[in-house]
Motif scaffolding. Structure first.
Motif, PDB file in Angstrom:
ATOM      1  N   THR A  17      41.957  89.170  89.427  1.00 39.58           N
ATOM      2  CA  THR A  17      42.652  88.992  88.473  1.00 39.58           C
ATOM      3  C   THR A  17      42.894  87.212  88.746  1.00 39.58           C
ATOM      4  N   ASP A  26      38.560  84.842  80.944  1.00 39.24           N
ATOM      5  CA  ASP A  26      39.480  86.373  80.653  1.00 39.24           C
ATOM      6  C   ASP A  26      39.077  87.441  81.792  1.00 39.24           C
ATOM      7  N   GLU A  27      40.292  87.944  82.026  1.00 35.39           N
ATOM      8  CA  GLU A  27      40.135  88.770  82.980  1.00 35.39           C
ATOM      9  C   GLU A  27      39.165  90.010  82.590  1.00 35.39           C
ATOM     10  N   GLU A  28      39.240  90.282  81.509  1.00 33.28           N
ATOM     11  CA  GLU A  28      38.198  91.599  81.161  1.00 33.28           C
ATOM     12  C   GLU A  28      36.644  91.231  81.476  1.00 33.28           C
ATOM     13  N   ASP A  29      36.313  89.683  81.306  1.00 34.24           N
ATOM     14  CA  ASP A  29      35.137  89.017  81.615  1.00 34.24           C
ATOM     15  C   ASP A  29      34.788  89.248  83.102  1.00 34.24           C
ATOM     16  N   ALA A  32      34.315  92.921  84.006  1.00 37.33           N
ATOM     17  CA  ALA A  32      32.942  93.341  83.628  1.00 37.33           C
ATOM     18  C   ALA A  32      31.820  92.948  84.486  1.00 37.33           C
TER      19      ALA A  32
END
Length: 68
Positions: A17, A26-29, A32
């Motif tokens: 994070t 983005d945290e999601e990126d 991933a």
């Protein structure tokens, strides 16, 4: 103790994070990419990948400024 707490983070999640925030991603990126590389690359390959991703993103933003 873990490498994450040794480096001042509460957990791997906290570390990832923080990287997302540091790189403006983005945290999601970040999560991933980290998942694809594996935790053994968190302090080496992941950083390099995020730097590369950031450079490509900056170039695309710069390029789109001139191409409309």
């Amino acid at each position: 103790m873990s490498i994450y707490t040794d480096e001042g983070y509460e957990s791997r999640r906290d570390y990832l994070t923080s990287l997302a925030d540091d790189f403006g991603m983005d945290e999601e990126d970040v999560f991933a990419i980290a998942e694809m590389l594996g935790s053994s690359e968190d302090f080496d390959g992941l950083i390099t990948s995020l730097e590369d991703f950031s450079l490509v993103n900056d170039f695309n933003n710069f390029n789109s400024f001139f191409t409309g």
